[in-house]
Scaffold this active site. Structure first.
Site, short mmCIF file in Angstrom:
data_model
loop_
_atom_site.label_atom_id
_atom_site.label_comp_id
_atom_site.label_asym_id
_atom_site.label_seq_id
_atom_site.Cartn_x
_atom_site.Cartn_y
_atom_site.Cartn_z
N SER A 137 0.82 -1.21 0.00
CA SER A 137 0.00 0.00 0.00
C SER A 137 0.85 1.26 0.00
CB SER A 137 -0.84 0.06 1.28
OG SER A 137 -1.69 -1.02 1.38
N HIS A 158 -1.10 -3.01 -7.40
CA HIS A 158 -1.82 -2.61 -6.19
C HIS A 158 -3.32 -2.72 -6.39
CE1 HIS A 158 -2.98 0.59 -3.06
NE2 HIS A 158 -2.74 -0.56 -2.45
N GLU A 170 -3.60 -0.36 -9.58
CA GLU A 170 -2.52 0.57 -9.90
C GLU A 170 -1.30 -0.26 -10.29
OE1 GLU A 170 -3.59 4.37 -7.03
OE2 GLU A 170 -2.52 2.70 -6.12
N ASN A 208 -3.88 5.85 -2.38
CA ASN A 208 -3.56 5.95 -0.95
C ASN A 208 -2.92 7.28 -0.56
OD1 ASN A 208 -4.67 3.56 -0.21
ND2 ASN A 208 -2.77 2.39 -0.35
N1 CAA Z 1 -16.94 -10.50 -2.37
C1 CAA Z 1 -17.94 -10.56 -3.27
N2 CAA Z 1 -18.94 -9.66 -3.32
C2 CAA Z 1 -18.94 -8.68 -2.41
C3 CAA Z 1 -17.92 -8.56 -1.43
C4 CAA Z 1 -16.90 -9.53 -1.44
N3 CAA Z 1 -15.89 -9.50 -0.56
N4 CAA Z 1 -18.19 -7.48 -0.67
C5 CAA Z 1 -19.32 -6.93 -1.14
N5 CAA Z 1 -19.79 -7.66 -2.19
C6 CAA Z 1 -20.98 -7.41 -2.98
C7 CAA Z 1 -22.24 -7.82 -2.27
O1 CAA Z 1 -22.56 -9.17 -2.50
C8 CAA Z 1 -23.28 -6.90 -2.85
O2 CAA Z 1 -23.79 -7.44 -4.05
P1 CAA Z 1 -25.24 -7.05 -4.57
O3 CAA Z 1 -25.14 -5.64 -5.07
O4 CAA Z 1 -25.53 -8.03 -5.64
O5 CAA Z 1 -26.15 -7.20 -3.38
C9 CAA Z 1 -22.49 -5.64 -3.24
O6 CAA Z 1 -21.12 -6.00 -3.18
C10 CAA Z 1 -22.75 -4.53 -2.26
O7 CAA Z 1 -22.45 -4.99 -0.95
P2 CAA Z 1 -23.25 -4.56 0.35
O8 CAA Z 1 -24.68 -4.31 0.00
O9 CAA Z 1 -22.94 -5.54 1.42
O10 CAA Z 1 -22.56 -3.22 0.83
P3 CAA Z 1 -22.16 -1.91 0.03
O11 CAA Z 1 -23.21 -1.50 -0.92
O12 CAA Z 1 -21.68 -0.95 1.05
O13 CAA Z 1 -20.90 -2.34 -0.86
C11 CAA Z 1 -18.53 -2.19 -0.86
C12 CAA Z 1 -19.78 -2.89 -0.30
C13 CAA Z 1 -18.38 -2.56 -2.35
C14 CAA Z 1 -17.37 -2.72 -0.08
C15 CAA Z 1 -18.70 -0.63 -0.72
O14 CAA Z 1 -19.09 -0.31 0.59
C16 CAA Z 1 -17.44 0.12 -1.05
O15 CAA Z 1 -17.10 0.34 -2.21
N6 CAA Z 1 -16.72 0.58 0.02
C17 CAA Z 1 -15.49 1.34 -0.14
C18 CAA Z 1 -14.35 0.41 -0.34
C19 CAA Z 1 -13.05 1.14 -0.55
O16 CAA Z 1 -12.95 2.35 -0.55
N7 CAA Z 1 -12.00 0.33 -0.76
C20 CAA Z 1 -10.65 0.82 -0.89
C21 CAA Z 1 -9.93 0.68 0.43
S1 CAA Z 1 -8.30 1.31 0.35
C22 CAA Z 1 -7.43 0.07 -0.35
O17 CAA Z 1 -7.89 -1.00 -0.63
C23 CAA Z 1 -6.02 0.38 -0.65
C24 CAA Z 1 -5.02 0.16 0.42
O18 CAA Z 1 -3.84 -0.09 0.05
C25 CAA Z 1 -5.30 0.31 1.86
P1 NAD Z 2 -3.73 -9.27 6.28
O1 NAD Z 2 -3.21 -9.03 7.64
O2 NAD Z 2 -5.20 -9.46 6.07
O3 NAD Z 2 -3.01 -10.55 5.64
C1 NAD Z 2 -1.63 -10.73 5.57
C2 NAD Z 2 -1.36 -12.22 5.45
O4 NAD Z 2 0.03 -12.44 5.17
C3 NAD Z 2 -1.67 -12.99 6.75
O5 NAD Z 2 -2.53 -14.08 6.44
C4 NAD Z 2 -0.29 -13.48 7.22
O6 NAD Z 2 -0.34 -14.73 7.86
C5 NAD Z 2 0.46 -13.56 5.91
N1 NAD Z 2 1.93 -13.49 6.03
C6 NAD Z 2 2.65 -12.62 6.79
N2 NAD Z 2 3.97 -12.88 6.62
C7 NAD Z 2 4.07 -13.90 5.73
C8 NAD Z 2 5.16 -14.61 5.14
N3 NAD Z 2 6.43 -14.31 5.45
N4 NAD Z 2 4.88 -15.61 4.26
C9 NAD Z 2 3.60 -15.92 3.95
N5 NAD Z 2 2.54 -15.28 4.47
C10 NAD Z 2 2.77 -14.28 5.34
O7 NAD Z 2 -3.20 -8.05 5.39
P2 NAD Z 2 -3.81 -7.45 4.04
O8 NAD Z 2 -4.77 -6.38 4.39
O9 NAD Z 2 -4.20 -8.55 3.14
O10 NAD Z 2 -2.51 -6.71 3.44
C11 NAD Z 2 -1.50 -7.41 2.75
C12 NAD Z 2 -0.69 -6.43 1.90
O11 NAD Z 2 -1.58 -5.76 0.99
C13 NAD Z 2 0.02 -5.31 2.69
O12 NAD Z 2 1.22 -4.99 2.03
C14 NAD Z 2 -0.98 -4.17 2.61
O13 NAD Z 2 -0.38 -2.93 2.77
C15 NAD Z 2 -1.51 -4.35 1.20
N6 NAD Z 2 -2.86 -3.79 0.94
C16 NAD Z 2 -3.84 -3.81 1.90
C17 NAD Z 2 -5.10 -3.30 1.60
C18 NAD Z 2 -6.22 -3.32 2.60
O14 NAD Z 2 -7.23 -2.63 2.38
N7 NAD Z 2 -6.15 -4.04 3.67
C19 NAD Z 2 -5.37 -2.81 0.31
C20 NAD Z 2 -4.35 -2.83 -0.66
C21 NAD Z 2 -3.09 -3.31 -0.33
#
Ligand code: CAA
Ligand code: NAD
Length: 302
Positions: A137, A158, A170, A208
């Site tokens: 991330s 990503h 990405e 991010n």
């Molecule tokens: N697998 C399969 N389907 C899924 C699912 C999953 N894990 N999660 C949700 N769905 C489906 C549901 O089945 C549902 O389908 P229907 O429309 O047919 O009913 C649909 O998605 C909508 O789900 P919900 O009604 O339960 O809830 P929602 O409308 O709030 O949608 C969501 C869920 C798609 C997660 C939505 O809330 C959303 O887009 N949230 C924001 C997510 C976001 O911003 N993600 C980025 C995080 S940052 C990141 O990832 C980067 C990083 O590095 C940290």
């Molecule tokens: P998580 O904690 O859900 O899962 C991480 C997994 O990696 C765990 O099951 C752990 O047992 C396993 N693990 C740790 N060390 C290991 C090793 N040496 N060998 C094999 N398995 C190992 O974390 P996550 O949210 O899936 O995040 C994983 C990566 O993806 C991170 O780099 C995170 O920054 C990135 N990421 C996270 C998100 C998010 O929304 N959570 C979105 C995009 C990218």
């Protein structure tokens, strides 16, 4: 029609066998989507217990996808789920399984040392053609790649949580990533049904760099007592059109991952106020309240 068929068929692609390391929130989703689009997937984690749990969560997610994709065709839906699951093999031994891998996607904990250890071992074990990608991330791809001898075959891939639903990938290149590697990663993302965008290797890439400071500003707002968590979330959902508010999104991403990201950036860029750590976040993580995945974070979940 024929050319359209061939251009989307994974049998025409350079990437057939995929290894996903880390089967948590992200790795399980990536493995699922790769298998659902006809790739052979090896999913790796530290223990078989974790892998079994991940397979169960993939099955649940596939059921949700199948319900939509095969509305009135229960048989077709069941076959889709079974065929997809059958394309996923699980193992705790990546160094042996890597022999047949075209693309390795790393999705383990957001920690440079742990990632370096993994990539050092795998670089020695993998065939020369294997492309390496990290789903990090926030960590620089170039620094992750630095421990390998295949910097030309290394890039960022990503994905976004939840992977089966979020369309974006990405694709990140470093100065050493070749055009062939970048093109293969870009094409692979399209094969998964995703929309790839090209990013330079800058902190947080595009999403991010904007989203994490936004989440942290919301946490600071909560810390100052400006508004409750519920009101902040309701405000951003109804006032800005976000599907989730920033506080529930932090829980959804995982508070440990959010903390790893912000701590890493704060250490590197101590003068940027947007990257300041937060007491509340540190406290929740210290008490293992990591968000939705542990049943409690800012909110409680059943
Ligand atoms: N697998 C399969 N389907 C899924 C699912 C999953 N894990 N999660 C949700 N769905 C489906 C549901 O089945 C549902 O389908 P229907 O429309 O047919 O009913 C649909 O998605 C909508 O789900 P919900 O009604 O339960 O809830 P929602 O409308 O709030 O949608 C969501 C869920 C798609 C997660 C939505 O809330 C959303 O887009 N949230 C924001 C997510 C976001 O911003 N993600 C980025 C995080 S940052 C990141 O990832 C980067 C990083 O590095 C940290
Ligand atoms: P998580 O904690 O859900 O899962 C991480 C997994 O990696 C765990 O099951 C752990 O047992 C396993 N693990 C740790 N060390 C290991 C090793 N040496 N060998 C094999 N398995 C190992 O974390 P996550 O949210 O899936 O995040 C994983 C990566 O993806 C991170 O780099 C995170 O920054 C990135 N990421 C996270 C998100 C998010 O929304 N959570 C979105 C995009 C990218």
């Amino acid at each position: 029609a024929i050319s359209a068929f061939f251009s989307t068929s994974s049998s025409q692609s350079a990437i057939k066998n995929v290894m996903v390391i880390g089967s948590g929130l992200m790795g399980a989703g990536i493995a699922q989507v790769a298998a659902a689009t006809n790739h052979q997937v090896t999913m790796v984690d530290q223990t078989n217990a974790i892998l079994t749990k991940s397979m169960r969560s993939i099955e649940k997610s596939l059921d949700r996808v199948a319900k939509k994709k095969f509305k009135d065709d229960t048989e077709g839906g069941n076959k889709f789920v079974a065929d997809t699951l059958a394309r996923i093999t699980i193992t705790t031994e990546p160094n042996t399984a890597i022999a047949d891998t075209d693309l390795l996607i790393e999705a383990i904990v957001e920690n440079m040392r742990t990632k370096h250890k993994l990539f050092t071992d795998l670089d020695n074990a993998a065939p020369s053609h294997t492309i390496f990608a990290s789903n990090t991330s926030s960590l620089p791809i170039r620094e992750i790649a630095s421990v390998t001898k295949r910097k030309d075959k290394f890039g960022g891939l990503h994905f976004f949580n939840p992977v089966p639903m979020m369309k974006l990938v990405e694709v990140v290149r470093t100065p050493e990533t070749t055009d062939d590697t970048f093109d293969a990663l870009f094409q692979f993302s399209k094969e998964l049904g995703k929309v790839p965008v090209s990013c330079k290797d800058t902190p947080g890439f595009v999403v991010n760099r904007l989203l994490v400071p936004y989440i942290m500003e919301a946490v600071r707002m909560l810390e100052r007592g400006d508004a409750s968590a519920r009101d902040i979330d309701t405000a951003m959902k109804l006032g800005a059109g976000y599907p989730m508010g920033p506080i529930e999104l932090a829980d959804y991403v995982g508070l440990d991952t959010t903390k790893f990201i912000i701590d890493g950036w704060h250490e590197k860029y101590p003068d940027v106020p947007l990257f300041e750590p937060s007491e509340i976040l540190n406290d929740l993580v210290a008490r293992n309240k990591l968000g939705r995945k542990t049943g409690e974070g800012f909110y409680k979940y059943d």
